[in-house]
Write an enzyme that holds these catalytic residues in place. Sequence first.
Site, PDB file in Angstrom:
ATOM      1  N   TRP A   1      52.967  -4.106  40.166  1.00  0.00           N
ATOM      2  CA  TRP A   1      53.483  -4.367  39.313  1.00  0.00           C
ATOM      3  C   TRP A   1      52.604  -4.651  37.698  1.00  0.00           C
ATOM      4  O   TRP A   1      51.639  -5.496  37.904  1.00  0.00           O
ATOM      5  CB  TRP A   1      54.444  -5.686  39.502  1.00  0.00           C
ATOM      6  CG  TRP A   1      55.359  -6.047  38.487  1.00  0.00           C
ATOM      7  CD1 TRP A   1      56.577  -5.253  37.719  1.00  0.00           C
ATOM      8  CD2 TRP A   1      55.817  -7.657  37.694  1.00  0.00           C
ATOM      9  NE1 TRP A   1      56.992  -5.982  36.879  1.00  0.00           N
ATOM     10  CE2 TRP A   1      56.287  -7.262  36.962  1.00  0.00           C
ATOM     11  CE3 TRP A   1      54.398  -8.280  38.185  1.00  0.00           C
ATOM     12  CZ2 TRP A   1      56.637  -8.479  35.909  1.00  0.00           C
ATOM     13  CZ3 TRP A   1      55.244  -9.270  37.408  1.00  0.00           C
ATOM     14  CH2 TRP A   1      56.336  -9.368  36.551  1.00  0.00           C
TER      15      TRP A   1
ATOM     16  N   ASP B   1      53.038 -12.672  45.383  1.00  0.00           N
ATOM     17  CA  ASP B   1      54.554 -12.698  44.971  1.00  0.00           C
ATOM     18  C   ASP B   1      55.816 -12.311  46.155  1.00  0.00           C
ATOM     19  O   ASP B   1      55.867 -11.156  46.516  1.00  0.00           O
ATOM     20  CB  ASP B   1      54.323 -11.483  44.191  1.00  0.00           C
ATOM     21  CG  ASP B   1      55.584 -11.096  42.726  1.00  0.00           C
ATOM     22  OD1 ASP B   1      56.062 -11.493  42.734  1.00  0.00           O
ATOM     23  OD2 ASP B   1      54.749  -9.904  41.917  1.00  0.00           O
TER      24      ASP B   1
ATOM     25  N   LYS C   1      66.143 -11.405  41.436  1.00  0.00           N
ATOM     26  CA  LYS C   1      67.230  -9.717  41.919  1.00  0.00           C
ATOM     27  C   LYS C   1      68.042 -10.591  43.045  1.00  0.00           C
ATOM     28  O   LYS C   1      69.508  -9.813  42.857  1.00  0.00           O
ATOM     29  CB  LYS C   1      66.217  -9.292  42.719  1.00  0.00           C
ATOM     30  CG  LYS C   1      64.704  -9.182  41.720  1.00  0.00           C
ATOM     31  CD  LYS C   1      64.706  -7.657  40.479  1.00  0.00           C
ATOM     32  CE  LYS C   1      63.574  -8.014  39.931  1.00  0.00           C
ATOM     33  NZ  LYS C   1      63.330  -7.198  38.860  1.00  0.00           N
TER      34      LYS C   1
END
Length: 399
Positions: free
Chosen positions: A131, A212, A247
């Site tokens: 990312w 993460d 999310k």
Amino acid sequence: MFFDRIEAAPADPILGLTDAFRKDPNPNKINLGVGVYKTEEGVTPVLDCVKAAEKKILDEETTKSYLPITGLPEFGEITRNMIFGEGSELANSGRAVTCHCPGGTGALRIGADFIKQQNVATTVWISDPTWANHYQIATNAGLKFERYPYYDRATHGLAFDRMMETLSQAKEGDVVLLHACCHNPTGIDPTVEQWEKIADFLATKKLLPFIDFAYQGFGHGLEEDAQGVRIIASRCKEMLIASSYSKNLGLYNERVGALTILCADKDTAQKVNSQLKIAVRTAISNPPAHGEKIVVSVLSDKDLRAKWESELTAMRERIRQMRVLLCEKLQEYGAGDFSFITEQNGMFSFSGLSKEQVEKLKTEHGIYIVGSGRICVAAITKANVDTLAKCIAKVVKAQ
Ligand code: LMR
């Protein structure tokens, strides 16, 4: 003059696309850039469980006074149960402390600040690709970063041997950033066997894992997606985990993430917590309440939690269906074999499209995907898949 020497920065590789998309007058434009879930109707919904929790909060809330610096204690408890397992020994051990941070990004940044401020480490190893924000978060927190290879373009799988070989150059005390599941952008995750090897390696080499964990529930399920983290926690006494409810609860703009730090013992955890409070206090003072209260309401209520899990399953399954449909359509329009897309996990598909092809899709067809070729499958619908596949086939065949 103070500011005249400042140069314009490039647009953000992900959020900058949304800005460009908004300005594009093309009526057939499709935004498959940012990782945001859409329904078949092309809408990013407020989940029913969230709406119900919000109603309850509005009715029952009596104050807007500050939350504790690290957030509500029950939020921390819920988050540790999500990460380590409901009622698990680790979740209840007192060895892990949690603070509410603004989104997964906030958790990564507070974690990186903590590492820097407490002289925990100087170098963090980050996957290549990753990312895009990871690199600049590390840099802006004052950490150095090194890259380790992750994706094998030939097999469309994990470059496990090359990854481990590169990581063997890490020095004792370095940090290794890993994606717990739904690796962003590749969608390729280690197998259980590979996680075990990674965990043994980190423990033996005395490296500090920083995980993460932004997509729990989007790969194979809430429990399945936590396997990697739990395997690491079973071997490494210390680690950091940046998790997110953006999310899986669709709380994107409420900014609800969490930084959890696992320590070797309870005493250390308390000291770490006291320093963590300073890291949070100096960055954001204390967290915003609304999203945090939604998480607590939904996850601590049996019925709302069941509703949430079924809504999450529906999102995950719709994305899987879109993967299959996209492959079929690409085949049908002669783009070639993209069946590897069905093996990838999470919101994204690492398509293998080149920078030039990505640019053409944008300028000639109004289709926005990230420069690395990352497509947000979670925004594909039965209504846009045909156009998308046709346009991809066009740019692929034009090469
Ligand atoms: C993404 O990768 O698209 C998401 O994590 C959103 C973001 O902040 O970049």
